[in-house]
Design a protein around this motif. Structure first.
Motif, PDB file in Angstrom:
ATOM      1  N   CYS B 287      56.534  51.337  -6.801  1.00 53.73           N
ATOM      2  CA  CYS B 287      55.092  51.488  -7.000  1.00 53.73           C
ATOM      3  C   CYS B 287      54.351  50.850  -5.828  1.00 53.73           C
ATOM      4  CB  CYS B 287      54.645  50.808  -8.287  1.00 53.73           C
ATOM      5  SG  CYS B 287      55.482  51.428  -9.742  1.00 53.73           S
ATOM      6  N   ASP B 288      53.102  51.224  -5.675  1.00 54.36           N
ATOM      7  CA  ASP B 288      52.325  50.703  -4.546  1.00 54.36           C
ATOM      8  C   ASP B 288      52.165  49.181  -4.620  1.00 54.36           C
ATOM      9  OD1 ASP B 288      50.627  50.867  -6.753  1.00 54.36           O
ATOM     10  OD2 ASP B 288      48.951  51.779  -5.678  1.00 54.36           O
ATOM     11  N   ILE B 312      57.102  56.272  -4.177  1.00 51.22           N
ATOM     12  CA  ILE B 312      56.068  55.267  -4.431  1.00 51.22           C
ATOM     13  C   ILE B 312      55.017  55.883  -5.357  1.00 51.22           C
ATOM     14  CG2 ILE B 312      54.269  53.787  -3.443  1.00 51.22           C
ATOM     15  CD1 ILE B 312      55.760  53.788  -0.812  1.00 51.22           C
ATOM     16  N   ASN B 314      51.563  55.771  -6.604  1.00 54.01           N
ATOM     17  CA  ASN B 314      50.301  55.160  -6.190  1.00 54.01           C
ATOM     18  C   ASN B 314      49.357  55.129  -7.383  1.00 54.01           C
ATOM     19  OD1 ASN B 314      47.598  54.847  -5.294  1.00 54.01           O
ATOM     20  ND2 ASN B 314      48.280  55.279  -3.209  1.00 54.01           N
ATOM     21  N   PHE B 347      50.086  53.931   3.013  1.00 54.32           N
ATOM     22  CA  PHE B 347      51.537  54.129   3.121  1.00 54.32           C
ATOM     23  C   PHE B 347      51.895  55.312   4.015  1.00 54.32           C
ATOM     24  CE2 PHE B 347      51.172  51.811  -0.972  1.00 54.32           C
ATOM     25  CZ  PHE B 347      51.927  50.703  -0.612  1.00 54.32           C
ATOM     26  N   SER B 348      50.957  56.252   4.175  1.00 54.06           N
ATOM     27  CA  SER B 348      51.261  57.397   5.038  1.00 54.06           C
ATOM     28  C   SER B 348      51.316  56.961   6.503  1.00 54.06           C
ATOM     29  CB  SER B 348      50.214  58.499   4.856  1.00 54.06           C
ATOM     30  OG  SER B 348      48.994  58.124   5.466  1.00 54.06           O
ATOM     31  N   TYR B 358      57.337  61.117   5.751  1.00 55.93           N
ATOM     32  CA  TYR B 358      56.403  60.927   4.641  1.00 55.93           C
ATOM     33  C   TYR B 358      56.101  62.236   3.914  1.00 55.93           C
ATOM     34  CZ  TYR B 358      52.049  59.778   2.215  1.00 55.93           C
ATOM     35  OH  TYR B 358      51.078  59.601   1.269  1.00 55.93           O
ATOM     36  N   LYS B 360      54.040  63.728   0.183  1.00 53.26           N
ATOM     37  CA  LYS B 360      53.206  63.279  -0.938  1.00 53.26           C
ATOM     38  C   LYS B 360      53.076  64.352  -2.012  1.00 53.26           C
ATOM     39  CE  LYS B 360      48.582  64.262   0.944  1.00 53.26           C
ATOM     40  NZ  LYS B 360      47.264  63.671   1.225  1.00 53.26           N
ATOM     41  N   GLU B 385      55.146  59.784  -1.808  1.00 52.36           N
ATOM     42  CA  GLU B 385      54.084  59.042  -2.490  1.00 52.36           C
ATOM     43  C   GLU B 385      53.498  59.939  -3.578  1.00 52.36           C
ATOM     44  OE1 GLU B 385      51.029  57.455   0.065  1.00 52.36           O
ATOM     45  OE2 GLU B 385      50.314  56.075  -1.484  1.00 52.36           O
TER      46      GLU B 385
END
Lengths: 444, 444
Positions: B287-288, B312, B314, B347-348, B358, B360, B385
């Motif tokens: 998790c973030d 992750i 978010n 995070f990106s 990366y 998402k 993410e």
């Protein structure tokens, strides 16, 4: 129980108490009884000073804890006695105070250690004289000096006089005394000044052909700090060359976690300073190994717009542990650098990803000096990566000395590595050098 | 002292022992005496099973610790009794085992909890029946069942029969018995299957209009994992929706730090798995908020070329703590999200700076499903993410239920939030619902 000694306190609140309803009630913090200082003790200090030919005052962190910085400044200016400070009192005495002789200890400055060992009187304020200050054999420490220790708790060493009390009370007592009819100490002062000239903080061992020597870097950096900069260090290179080589001016502050020495302290320490003093500039001295321990705090600094700049000494891993493994395990490295399992990320990518402007120093020529100035002047959160020799020694330092029979003996405080010739050592000392120094194998 | 219970051990070696020279000497690890299991105890289990109309087997981590996974599989296949597992035994029983009824507990699956509470016999292997498994009031747990507990240490609850011993010994004992002449349990099995159909793991409360619901995401993710994937979770969303919604196939492994529940476990746990099993794919659910605790390990994964992929979630900070602050402090948030002081980096940017590709996911439509597949198929170290509702509830869960007089009572295991209508609750149960359930305020 409350003691007169200041410091952080851990308060543990049991779960059932946390969830209880409490009635609002007046609560007075009980008054802490400080041990009282009587005037005869003050007189003994004055008397000892008056009869000393080679007096020296040592300043520890207890002076700060008793909130007696300015009293201490007044006393040393009035007495005109040479002063040395411990690392934890590094910013209590300014490097530009006239008779400041540097910082003493196992990782002290060479001249300061000669002076401590040569004194005939030490008046110690607010230091418990722990091992980093006196070495492993207390009988070799300031061995011809009367030692007077003023501290809030009893000193564990056998000394000439212990005054258990608050430094501020004793310093106030001294300020109320007439201080006159001294022994002539001009020869002593001249000797001290001669040593400071002959043995500067950054010495021959710090000269490098390529890379940056961290001691030289810190000396250069000192010139560019603002008048009230706050410097917070992590451990390793940041700690050692930071505390050995920095020159501090009045109003500048510097601190770290000396008691535990834990890698990772630098960033949280620096952001704590920035929260406490939002109007000041905070500089965090850090290392490639140590910064990884709490690297998430890079974001906390950005998130809260804190005024923190970061120096990262790049020495390929854990340089202090490399030296330990060299000393104790013949240099068989385990988990200390990239080759042995501790690789580190590319900080020129990671720091900008968190939002820092990236600078780097690969030498100390004019171009690199201007990089240091640009880094400090930049308005953005920024980082300066300093590329040093991955095996750079941390010197001068006191360590065991090898005798011809193969034995290792603890060295006295004055005999720091790299060892200097025995004649020079004896000349710098106003007391006899020890038998182990006389017998030691010296390379040059 | 060595005990028969397996687990990590802290060995503290004093400094003087560390630096002593030791003579090489044969040393035999003393044999650990396990409590012996006698055949009459095995017979009692067989007898209880033979007379039960609504039997259920519960599997805890002790089965794994006694290295009895395959014995357990054989026993349940032979007995044809429904089985539930705790989170710590999540991968001992496959989700596709015919009469696997899901995972029971405070954060269990709704159908599994109905079944546990309806049973007339529980045979528990290797679980100490801690609070997360039985709730805060043991008298409400499986209240019409005979409970038999097989564990290496005595069970602290009053149960019908305790067999203190090694699960493997007991399971071997069971395999040596002739198991026949059972009571007809077909009605019970049909009831269990009906509940599993009516109350699937991902339920109405998990449906969302925008963002990704983490339970739905985990269900989708399960479909794409390789046949021997290792899944390691951090805490919070990763822990809860990971353990509640994942479907595990044979040979897949999953673990986390259930005893302590410390944020930050995910990355070091995952890289440990990758070092131990270099040929397997490791997926870290994170998790973030939690990933920041040990974010430096992002580099360790890259440095050692470990086969770890990272999800992750978010959710803008600490989602579980938000729910705690909602429940106990009327939603007055302190240090849980960006608004209240816990902002997190982009995070990106940060993950690519460490060397990750990366990806998402912002929904679960076809485009996003193909992102999930691409992420898992990518040959590079990569991160996905997942953007979820920053206030997403964690349901179903057992929590205190509100009574009309304003009091809060601990709920029995079957009465999970969101509460279902009382008629439906009673229909799902083969025992009477509790008075507090009957009295509880239900929204629908």
């Amino acid at each position: 129980m409350m003691t007169p000694r200041f410091g952080p306190v851990w308060i543990d609140i049991p779960f059932d108490v946390q969830s209880s309803t409490l009635l609002r009630r007046e609560w007075r913090v009980p008054r802490i009884e400080k041990p009282s200082v009587n005037s005869s003790e003050i007189c003994k200090i004055v008397d000892a000073l008056a009869h000393s030919k080679r007096p020296l005052i040592l300043c520890g962190h207890g002076v700060r804890l008793s909130r007696a910085d300015s009293h201490f400044q007044q006393v040393i200016r009035r007495l005109q006695v040479p002063v040395s400070a411990s690392w934890s009192a590094i910013d209590v005495v300014n490097s530009d105070y006239g008779i400041f002789v540097g910082r003493w200890g196992l990782y002290g400055q060479r001249a300061a250690n000669f002076i401590v060992q040569s004194a005939d009187l030490l008046v110690v304020f607010g230091s418990r004289l722990a091992i980093p200050q006196v070495g492993y054999d207390f009988s070799q420490f300031a061995r011809e000096a009367k030692i007077i220790v003023v501290d809030i708790e009893p000193c564990k060493h056998p000394v000439y006089l212990q005054i258990v009390g608050d430094c501020k009370d004793v310093l106030e007592g001294l300020l109320n005394q007439r201080l006159s009819s001294w022994t002539d100490t001009s020869g002593w002062l001249a000797h001290c000044r001669g040593l400071l000239d002959k043995y500067p903080t950054v010495e021959k061992a710090h000269e490098v052909d390529k890379h940056v020597n961290s001691y030289q870097f810190i000396q250069e950096l000192s010139k560019h700090l603002s008048s009230d900069h706050i410097v917070v260090t992590d451990m390793g290179t940041a700690l050692l060359s930071g505390h050995q080589a920095i020159q501090l001016k009045q109003k500048q502050k510097m601190f770290t976690s000396l008691g535990l020495g834990e890698m990772g302290y630098g960033l949280p320490g620096a952001l704590g300073a920035a929260f406490a003093c939002p109007d000041k500039e905070v500089l965090c001295l850090n290392c490639d190994g140590g910064i990884m321990m709490n690297i998430q705090e890079l974001h906390t600094i950005i998130e809260h717009g804190l005024n923190v700049k970061i120096v990262i000494f790049n020495n390929d891993g854990y340089l202090m542990i490399k030296h330990t493994q060299k000393m104790l395990f013949k240099g068989r490295y385990v988990q200390v650098d990239k080759k042995t399992g501790v690789g580190l990320p590319d900080f020129s990518k990671v720091l900008p990803a968190f939002g820092y402007k990236y600078f780097k120093a690969t030498g100390l020529d004019d171009r690199n000096r201007s990089v240091i100035r640009d880094f400090l002047a930049d308005a953005q959160p920024s980082v300066l990566e300093v590329f040093m020799d991955a095996e750079q020694p941390f010197v001068p330092k006191v360590k065991g000395i090898a005798l011809p029979d193969g034995k290792i003996k603890p060295a006295p405080l004055e005999d720091m590595y790299p060892l200097i010739p025995i004649d020079a050592l004896q000349k710098a000392l106003l007391v006899r050098c020890t038998k182990s120094s006389a017998d030691a194998i010296r390379c040059d």
